[in-house]
Write a protein that holds these residues in place. Sequence first.
Motif, PDB file in Angstrom:
ATOM      1  N   VAL A 128      -8.126   0.029  -0.422  1.00 40.70           N
ATOM      2  CA  VAL A 128      -7.027   1.103  -0.576  1.00 40.70           C
ATOM      3  C   VAL A 128      -6.957   1.335  -2.049  1.00 40.70           C
ATOM      4  O   VAL A 128      -6.103   2.247  -2.642  1.00 40.70           O
ATOM      5  N   GLU A 129      -7.592   0.581  -2.938  1.00 44.25           N
ATOM      6  CA  GLU A 129      -7.468   0.689  -4.283  1.00 44.25           C
ATOM      7  C   GLU A 129      -8.836   0.094  -5.015  1.00 44.25           C
ATOM      8  O   GLU A 129      -9.405  -0.547  -4.443  1.00 44.25           O
ATOM      9  N   MET A 164       2.247   1.771  -3.260  1.00 42.57           N
ATOM     10  CA  MET A 164       1.000   2.227  -4.164  1.00 42.57           C
ATOM     11  C   MET A 164       1.007   3.856  -4.021  1.00 42.57           C
ATOM     12  O   MET A 164       0.825   4.656  -5.111  1.00 42.57           O
ATOM     13  N   HIS A 196      -4.607   5.124   5.912  1.00 40.69           N
ATOM     14  CA  HIS A 196      -4.894   3.818   5.625  1.00 40.69           C
ATOM     15  C   HIS A 196      -5.024   2.849   7.042  1.00 40.69           C
ATOM     16  O   HIS A 196      -4.238   2.051   7.091  1.00 40.69           O
ATOM     17  N   PHE A 242      -2.438   0.643 -10.838  1.00 40.06           N
ATOM     18  CA  PHE A 242      -1.265   0.023  -9.972  1.00 40.06           C
ATOM     19  C   PHE A 242      -0.758  -1.071 -10.685  1.00 40.06           C
ATOM     20  O   PHE A 242       0.545  -1.396 -10.831  1.00 40.06           O
ATOM     21  N   LYS A 243      -1.624  -1.868 -11.078  1.00 41.18           N
ATOM     22  CA  LYS A 243      -1.337  -3.361 -11.786  1.00 41.18           C
ATOM     23  C   LYS A 243      -2.313  -3.811 -12.570  1.00 41.18           C
ATOM     24  O   LYS A 243      -3.510  -3.442 -12.430  1.00 41.18           O
ATOM     25  N   ASP A 283      -2.495   6.390 -17.913  1.00 42.56           N
ATOM     26  CA  ASP A 283      -2.790   6.243 -16.291  1.00 42.56           C
ATOM     27  C   ASP A 283      -2.101   5.288 -15.638  1.00 42.56           C
ATOM     28  O   ASP A 283      -1.978   5.359 -14.389  1.00 42.56           O
ATOM     29  N   LEU A 318       4.294   9.742  -7.494  1.00 42.04           N
ATOM     30  CA  LEU A 318       5.163   9.942  -8.759  1.00 42.04           C
ATOM     31  C   LEU A 318       4.475  10.063 -10.048  1.00 42.04           C
ATOM     32  O   LEU A 318       4.898  11.044 -10.966  1.00 42.04           O
ATOM     33  N   GLY A 319       3.380   9.379 -10.309  1.00 43.04           N
ATOM     34  CA  GLY A 319       2.729   9.293 -11.511  1.00 43.04           C
ATOM     35  C   GLY A 319       1.597  10.512 -11.623  1.00 43.04           C
ATOM     36  O   GLY A 319       1.572  10.982 -12.850  1.00 43.04           O
ATOM     37  N   ARG A 320       1.258  10.924 -10.689  1.00 46.13           N
ATOM     38  CA  ARG A 320       0.057  11.951 -10.719  1.00 46.13           C
ATOM     39  C   ARG A 320       0.061  13.204 -10.023  1.00 46.13           C
ATOM     40  O   ARG A 320      -1.065  13.796  -9.613  1.00 46.13           O
ATOM     41  N   ARG A 378      -6.450   4.041  -8.592  1.00 46.71           N
ATOM     42  CA  ARG A 378      -6.943   5.049  -7.466  1.00 46.71           C
ATOM     43  C   ARG A 378      -7.182   6.292  -8.336  1.00 46.71           C
ATOM     44  O   ARG A 378      -6.768   6.593  -9.167  1.00 46.71           O
ATOM     45  N   THR A 407       0.809  -1.237   0.028  1.00 45.57           N
ATOM     46  CA  THR A 407       0.017   0.158  -0.001  1.00 45.57           C
ATOM     47  C   THR A 407       0.974   1.370   0.115  1.00 45.57           C
ATOM     48  O   THR A 407       0.422   2.287  -0.848  1.00 45.57           O
ATOM     49  N   ILE A 429       3.770   5.496  -5.852  1.00 39.31           N
ATOM     50  CA  ILE A 429       3.483   5.378  -7.367  1.00 39.31           C
ATOM     51  C   ILE A 429       2.375   6.400  -7.887  1.00 39.31           C
ATOM     52  O   ILE A 429       2.726   7.207  -8.672  1.00 39.31           O
ATOM     53  N   THR A 430       1.601   6.737  -6.897  1.00 38.29           N
ATOM     54  CA  THR A 430       0.415   7.658  -6.967  1.00 38.29           C
ATOM     55  C   THR A 430       1.271   9.064  -7.049  1.00 38.29           C
ATOM     56  O   THR A 430       0.730   9.746  -8.103  1.00 38.29           O
ATOM     57  N   ARG A 471      -6.238   9.691 -12.693  1.00 40.80           N
ATOM     58  CA  ARG A 471      -6.339   8.139 -12.291  1.00 40.80           C
ATOM     59  C   ARG A 471      -5.003   7.684 -12.492  1.00 40.80           C
ATOM     60  O   ARG A 471      -4.013   7.948 -13.258  1.00 40.80           O
ATOM     61  N   GLN A 472      -4.690   6.472 -11.503  1.00 43.16           N
ATOM     62  CA  GLN A 472      -3.289   6.121 -11.373  1.00 43.16           C
ATOM     63  C   GLN A 472      -3.669   4.420 -11.254  1.00 43.16           C
ATOM     64  O   GLN A 472      -4.075   3.914 -10.339  1.00 43.16           O
ATOM     65  N   LEU A 474      -7.718  10.163  -7.947  1.00 42.55           N
ATOM     66  CA  LEU A 474      -7.517  11.289  -7.315  1.00 42.55           C
ATOM     67  C   LEU A 474      -8.595  12.263  -7.119  1.00 42.55           C
ATOM     68  O   LEU A 474      -9.334  12.388  -8.106  1.00 42.55           O
ATOM     69  N   PRO A 475      -8.456  12.970  -5.993  1.00 44.95           N
ATOM     70  CA  PRO A 475      -9.320  14.517  -6.094  1.00 44.95           C
ATOM     71  C   PRO A 475      -9.683  14.957  -7.219  1.00 44.95           C
ATOM     72  O   PRO A 475     -10.684  15.629  -7.724  1.00 44.95           O
ATOM     73  N   GLY A 483       1.740   7.390 -15.988  1.00 44.30           N
ATOM     74  CA  GLY A 483       1.876   8.907 -15.619  1.00 44.30           C
ATOM     75  C   GLY A 483       2.171   9.786 -16.723  1.00 44.30           C
ATOM     76  O   GLY A 483       2.914  10.532 -16.501  1.00 44.30           O
TER      77      GLY A 483
END
Lengths: 251, 251
Positions: free
Chosen positions: B100-101, A145, A239, B80-81, B193, A151-153, B70, A142, A148-149, B77-78, B72-73, B196
């Motif tokens: 959490v996802e 993740m 979390h 993960f897998k 997404d 860095l990515g967004r 996930r 978690t 990742i969020t 969108r990100q 975001l506000p 990134g």
Amino acid sequence: MSSAHHDKPAAKFPLVRFAAFADLSIEEAEALEKLGSTPETYRRGEVLRREGDSDTGLYLLHKGWAATHRTLPSGGRQYFKIHCAGDLMGAPNLPSQQAVETLATLTDATISAVSADCLSALFVEYPRLAVLFFLTAQVERTYLMDHITALGRCNAEQRIAGFLVHVAEKANLATPGLGPAFELPLTQKQIGDVLGLTPVHVNRVLRSYDKSGHLRRYRKWIELLRAEDLRRISGLAPHPVVKNANWLPPV
Amino acid sequence: MSSAHHDKPAAKFPLVRFAAFADLSIEEAEALEKLGSTPETYRRGEVLRREGDSDTGLYLLHKGWAATHRTLPSGGRQYFKIHCAGDLMGAPNLPSQQAVETLATLTDATISAVSADCLSALFVEYPRLAVLFFLTAQVERTYLMDHITALGRCNAEQRIAGFLVHVAEKANLATPGLGPAFELPLTQKQIGDVLGLTPVHVNRVLRSYDKSGHLRRYRKWIELLRAEDLRRISGLAPHPVVKNANWLPPV
DNA sequence: CGTAAGATTGACAAGCGTCAAATACAGTGG
DNA sequence: CCACTGTATTTGACGCTTGTCAATCTTACG
């Protein structure tokens, strides 16, 4: 084992971490305490093992800070996780033939090794602890993740805000009652290597937060003056975990 | 259990995954096969659960593709897998009070639920499998670290190269003998997404790879003409695992 | 007190994002 | 089989965040 007085809480740290998931029995607590070998001391910047090394074992951090990273062919560096006292380090390497990350100290540190055999024996004897280890690994996923969020967004401001809030929490885990000021054991270059930014840009954002009154800096110390603002900027959600879930194996 | 003929390899998939770490005993294999409930079918784009939901259980993907992300506000969108047939999905949510996802299908899919109770019972009865579950979680952490490295320290070309190579491998896992051409179940927006990037930039890079002869595209199909070049560009290293490590618990 | 590492600052460049429009495609209903 | 419609892809112009380069200043430490 009974290291008398010179370092009282060291061996107890792992308990604190697992206690977040379940109240431990006496036997379980004792088994956990026996997991690590004799702690050794390391100096700041020492490399415990490098990516590609054949050592893929686990380490338990008793005191100080450490971090894992990978170095790219281009020479760039990416940090994955900052470890503080009480963290079990290096687990992701366990399945692999060669270490998948470099593990090094950020400050002087006290660290013990945890052998795979002992861990394996623990899984056999204490299935409930095995489940807790599994849960710990999921919490780590978690956090990754979250990373990742970020860095990515997220832009540089958001990433740095989230990073500072996160490290402040870790510092308070390692030193209960520390409060909003803590010693950040990273250079601005290293912060950049966590967050995918250049040291120059990290500096720009830090100074801007300083100027706007979100934080104060002195030497390596950082005081978060408006931690809640920073958390909101970062967009990170906590979390919360379930303690003593009813599906856990009986003691 | 014995679902006769309509879907022969479905229940067997999880074994394939664990067999990478150790040769399983008959009993272990049977225990694993009994883990999932009756599979249900979902249509493309269905959300199994959303971030924040109180359902934090596990799912086993029998057929099709799915993904976790996930939102975001900001609306971004990100991902993960990307999950393919045989993947156990949603484990990171297990310790948390709320998911959490978000977990959703990318294609029509067949999925069964895995209850935490069953997993817990498995840990008690088959400590060796417990260790294998732990190892699986560590491999997942390694993939997330690859993802972090890509987002933090690689440019768009490298990220896309690595992503395509990775998905090609997953597709070949789900469909052995598939080869270098596969159906990518993501739109360019969704690829962005994951990595990134914006869909516009994903398109620029994909077309440039197409033009330079690294790949060919037809509809949602992608054929990697120079997979090794792409892997080299990405800078990703494979992480071979140790099979039947001598520290594993005895059968 | 000398030296190296880290932090700060400014000028400039580039990769990628944003916006907006055109085109191709997939699915639907007639 | 075709028109219709929404979604995905493609394309171009432009701008912003962040990177790059290089110099200066500060701090840590032997």
